[in-house]
Design an enzyme around this catalytic site. Structure first.
Site, PDB file in Angstrom:
ATOM      1  N   ASP A 258       0.819  -1.214   0.000  1.00  0.00           N
ATOM      2  CA  ASP A 258       0.000   0.000   0.000  1.00  0.00           C
ATOM      3  C   ASP A 258       0.853   1.265   0.000  1.00  0.00           C
ATOM      4  O   ASP A 258       2.069   1.229   0.148  1.00  0.00           O
ATOM      5  CB  ASP A 258      -0.968   0.009   1.191  1.00  0.00           C
ATOM      6  CG  ASP A 258      -0.312  -0.465   2.485  1.00  0.00           C
ATOM      7  OD1 ASP A 258       0.909  -0.276   2.639  1.00  0.00           O
ATOM      8  OD2 ASP A 258      -1.020  -1.028   3.340  1.00  0.00           O
TER       9      ASP A 258
ATOM     10  N   ASP B  38      -8.156  -3.873  14.245  1.00  0.00           N
ATOM     11  CA  ASP B  38      -9.514  -4.313  13.920  1.00  0.00           C
ATOM     12  C   ASP B  38      -9.512  -5.505  12.971  1.00  0.00           C
ATOM     13  O   ASP B  38     -10.556  -5.898  12.442  1.00  0.00           O
ATOM     14  CB  ASP B  38     -10.333  -3.165  13.333  1.00  0.00           C
ATOM     15  CG  ASP B  38      -9.703  -2.560  12.080  1.00  0.00           C
ATOM     16  OD1 ASP B  38      -8.693  -3.113  11.590  1.00  0.00           O
ATOM     17  OD2 ASP B  38     -10.209  -1.530  11.596  1.00  0.00           O
TER      18      ASP B  38
ATOM     19  N   HIS C  39      -7.769  -5.748  10.043  1.00  0.00           N
ATOM     20  CA  HIS C  39      -7.604  -5.486   8.614  1.00  0.00           C
ATOM     21  C   HIS C  39      -6.201  -5.863   8.150  1.00  0.00           C
ATOM     22  O   HIS C  39      -5.239  -5.816   8.911  1.00  0.00           O
ATOM     23  CB  HIS C  39      -7.915  -4.025   8.269  1.00  0.00           C
ATOM     24  CG  HIS C  39      -6.890  -3.026   8.719  1.00  0.00           C
ATOM     25  ND1 HIS C  39      -7.068  -2.213   9.808  1.00  0.00           N
ATOM     26  CD2 HIS C  39      -5.672  -2.696   8.206  1.00  0.00           C
ATOM     27  CE1 HIS C  39      -6.011  -1.419   9.946  1.00  0.00           C
ATOM     28  NE2 HIS C  39      -5.150  -1.705   8.996  1.00  0.00           N
TER      29      HIS C  39
ATOM     30  N   GLU D  35      -9.937  -2.314   5.036  1.00  0.00           N
ATOM     31  CA  GLU D  35     -10.634  -2.042   6.285  1.00  0.00           C
ATOM     32  C   GLU D  35     -11.842  -2.964   6.445  1.00  0.00           C
ATOM     33  O   GLU D  35     -12.258  -3.637   5.490  1.00  0.00           O
ATOM     34  CB  GLU D  35     -11.101  -0.576   6.289  1.00  0.00           C
ATOM     35  CG  GLU D  35      -9.987   0.439   6.036  1.00  0.00           C
ATOM     36  CD  GLU D  35      -9.137   0.707   7.265  1.00  0.00           C
ATOM     37  OE1 GLU D  35      -8.989  -0.195   8.114  1.00  0.00           O
ATOM     38  OE2 GLU D  35      -8.616   1.826   7.383  1.00  0.00           O
TER      39      GLU D  35
END
Length: 284
Positions: A92, A161, A163, A168
């Site tokens: 990314d 979380d 991801h 996400e």
């Protein structure tokens, strides 16, 4: 993608033996990072011994891989592994952040890995977060991965979380490289790299998709610290869900989650014992 190139001897590069997601548990992040680096080096060397084709690897950023990269640097300098025939693709990059910005992933990768190893510059691929046509940039990135031969191994981290990359919660498990909007939670966590100023964190990023990661022959996900414990519990013991995108690794035949003891603190006792028994039995 086929789990194993038919041109490679199954006795030297066997990805099929894994057959399930495995959780590697080490006492601390340092020993877990060394395990990961040495596994990567082993796979690079195994392919080099039987094929002239490049080893294609996906790489990640953040605080988690720094110790792994340090060990890989040591191994390169010691002559234990070479990146001369390695092609890398980072997972990314922020949208709109100059490549020269100290918190761009271009800057990160050169600081912590590329400036210290022998990977040719032309083999390094990182998404251009300032591309004039973001959609074309993402499509071209996917095409370049295929043209390179597909991932032999993808190295990633995990968000609090659950991801993976910047996929996400509620990202499609069939997603590919694209522009994504970052959640408030992710921007708050990453603000520690931006003078603890939430407003300095870009709102968007370019990210490989979940399916891009899972196209790799092997996937290694690293998770260290108690803040990752809930995500690890959901990824390992919960259902495969777009709410916890790393849970998609459950469907991969050659996936590892490498943890320290703190990161597995919410696993059931029997789950913990099972994975430790597999480690011992297979001498991982």
């Amino acid at each position: 993608m086929c789990p194993l190139e038919t041109a490679v001897s199954p006795n030297t590069l066997n990805y099929n033996f894994i057959k399930q997601m495995k959780v590697i548990i080490r006492p601390d992040s340092a020993s877990a990072s060394v395990w990961t680096a040495r596994y990567i080096a082993k796979r690079i060397n195994e392919k080099a011994a039987v094929s002239s084709k490049p080893f294609v690897i996906g790489l990640c950023t953040g605080s988690t891989p720094i110790e792994t990269y340090a060990e890989l640097i040591r191994m390169v300098k010691a002559g234990e592994v070479s990146f001369k025939n390695v092609i890398s693709f980072n997972m990314d990059e922020y949208v709109g952040l100059p490549e020269s910005h100290p918190e761009s992933y271009h800057s990160f990768m050169h600081k912590y890995l590329f400036d210290h190893i022998d990977e040719p510059a032309e083999n390094i691929h990182i998404l251009n977060g300032n591309a004039p046509d973001p959609e074309k940039e993402c499509a071209d990135y996917e095409k370049a991965i295929v043209e390179a031969g597909g991932f032999d191994l993808f190295l990633g981290g995990i968000g609090e979380d659950g991801h993976i990359a910047f996929n996400e919660p509620f990202s499609s498990l069939e997603s590919r490289t694209r522009v994504v909007t970052l959640t408030q939670d992710t921007r708050e966590v990453n603000s520690r790299f931006f003078d603890n100023d939430f407003n300095k964190v870009p709102k968007q990023a370019m990210s490989v998709g979940v399916a891009t990661v899972l196209s790799a022959k092997e996937v290694i996900i690293m998770a260290y610290g108690s803040k990752k414990a809930r995500a690890i519990r959901d990824a390992v013991e919960g259902p495969m869900s777009h709410y916890c995108t790393v849970s998609a690794l459950q469907a991969h035949p050659a996936g590892f989650i490498v943890c320290d003891e703190n990161a597995v603190g919410e696993l059931k006792v029997n789950s913990y014992r099972y994975f430790k028994a597999v480690e011992a039995a297979e001498n991982l």
